[in-house]
Design an enzyme around this catalytic site. Sequence first.
Site, mmCIF file in Angstrom:
data_model
loop_
_atom_site.group_PDB
_atom_site.id
_atom_site.type_symbol
_atom_site.label_atom_id
_atom_site.label_comp_id
_atom_site.label_asym_id
_atom_site.label_seq_id
_atom_site.Cartn_x
_atom_site.Cartn_y
_atom_site.Cartn_z
ATOM 1 N N ARG A 1 22.343 27.353 39.588
ATOM 2 C CA ARG A 1 20.923 27.575 39.904
ATOM 3 C C ARG A 1 20.148 26.460 39.218
ATOM 4 O O ARG A 1 20.214 26.324 37.994
ATOM 5 C CB ARG A 1 20.424 28.914 39.364
ATOM 6 C CG ARG A 1 18.905 29.062 39.521
ATOM 7 C CD ARG A 1 18.282 29.913 38.442
ATOM 8 N NE ARG A 1 18.763 31.268 38.528
ATOM 9 C CZ ARG A 1 18.999 32.013 37.457
ATOM 10 N NH1 ARG A 1 18.832 31.533 36.239
ATOM 11 N NH2 ARG A 1 19.432 33.238 37.596
ATOM 12 N N ASP B 1 21.951 32.185 32.247
ATOM 13 C CA ASP B 1 20.688 31.453 32.144
ATOM 14 C C ASP B 1 20.866 30.326 31.130
ATOM 15 O O ASP B 1 21.687 30.430 30.216
ATOM 16 C CB ASP B 1 19.571 32.379 31.625
ATOM 17 C CG ASP B 1 19.035 33.317 32.704
ATOM 18 O OD1 ASP B 1 19.388 33.144 33.893
ATOM 19 O OD2 ASP B 1 18.262 34.226 32.349
#
Length: 319
Positions: free
Chosen positions: A181, A130
Site C-alpha cells: 500500500r 502499517d
Amino acid sequence: MLRAFLLYLSNAVWARNIVTHWRIARRMACRFVAGDTFEDALKAIYKLNEKGFYTTLDNLGENVISSEEALKATDAYIEIFQRLHDEGVKSSCSVKLSQLGLELDYDLCLSNMRCIATHAAEFGTLVRIDMEDSSTVDRTIQIYHTLRAEDITNIGLAIQSYLRRSEEDVLSLLEDGTRIRLCKGAYNEPPEVAFPQKRDVDASYDRITAHMIDGSQAHGSEPASVDGKIPPIAAIGTHDSKRIGFAREYAKSVGLPKEALEFQMLYGIRSDLQEALQAEGYPVRVYVPFGTEWYPYFMRRLAERPANLWFFITALVRG
Ligand code: FDA
C-alpha cells in the site's frame, strides 16, 4: 511548521492528557474513527460493504510500553479475525508493529506478528503492516521478510513515498510480489531522510506507483480475492486526485485490469472520491480505525490538513 508542531503533539503525553479530556476533540475524532468498540467498527464496515467498498480494520494503538499490552493487542487481533469471519464481512486488517512491542523487544514483536498472521491465514485474511516513523522501517521490513521466509504469505506492507529510500525498497519488495500500500507518509521526518517538498513527495509517489503497476503485471496482475480479504499487489493509498489520476492513466497504458489496481482511503475522508472510483469499476478499500486510543491518529489527521485544525479551534472556542 504547524504540521511539525501537531506531529510533535501527537507523541506528547502531556498533550494527550489534555486533549483527550475535551469532549469536542472526541466528537471531532468521530469523523475519522468509527467508534470506541469493535461493534462500532462493524456497523461502519457493514455500511461500507453494502455500498460495495472493501475495508481494512485498524484496532487503534501504538507505542505500547509493556509486553502485557503488546500481548493484549495481539490477542485482540486474533479475536477480531474470528469475529470478522463470523460476521461474513469483506475486510482485511491493518496493524502497527509498535502496538505489538517493536520498541520493547524485537523478538516479542516478531512472535506477536507471526501469531497474528498465522491466525489471519486460517480465515484467508491479509494483514497489512502499517509503516510508522523512519526509525522503524528497517525492522518492519525485516519482520516482513522473516515471516515471508516462513511461507507466511498473507501479509503486506505500507510504504511511504516521502522517504528517500522508498523507491529502492519497493523495487526490492516487488521481486517477491509483496502486496504494497503506497501512502505519502504521516510522520515528522528530517530532510536527510524524507523529501521536505510536497512536489518531491508527489513525484516519488508517481514513480513508485509506476513500479508497483509494472510489478503487478510481472506477477500476473493478481486480483483482489472476491471476499475482499486479500487485496491485489498494487494498492494506492491517497486522497490526492492527481496521484490517483496518474495511477489510473499509467495502469491503463500498460493494460493492467481495473480489478488489479486498488484504491485505499481513510474513513471519513473524500467519500465522494471513494464513490467515484468505485463507480468506475476499481476496487476501493476504506481504512476503518476503531478504539479508545484515537489521540495520535487524530492528531496526524489534523496535521495533514490545516483546515481541520481551524475547524477544531473554532469548535473549541465556541464551546
Ligand atoms: P494530501 O495530503 O496531498 O491530500 C490530498 C487531499 O486529500 C487534500 O487536498 C484533502 O482534500 C484530502 N485530505 C488529505 N488528508 C486529509 C485529512 N486529514 N482530512 C481531510 N481531508 C484530507 N501513513 C503512514 O505514514 N503510514 C501508514 O501506514 C499509512 N497508512 C495509510 C493507509 C491509507 C489507506 C491511507 C489513505 C493513508 C495512510 N497513511 C499512512 C496516511 C498518509 O501517509 C497521508 O498522511 C494521508 O493519506 C494524507 O495524504 P494524501 O495522500 O491524502 O495527500
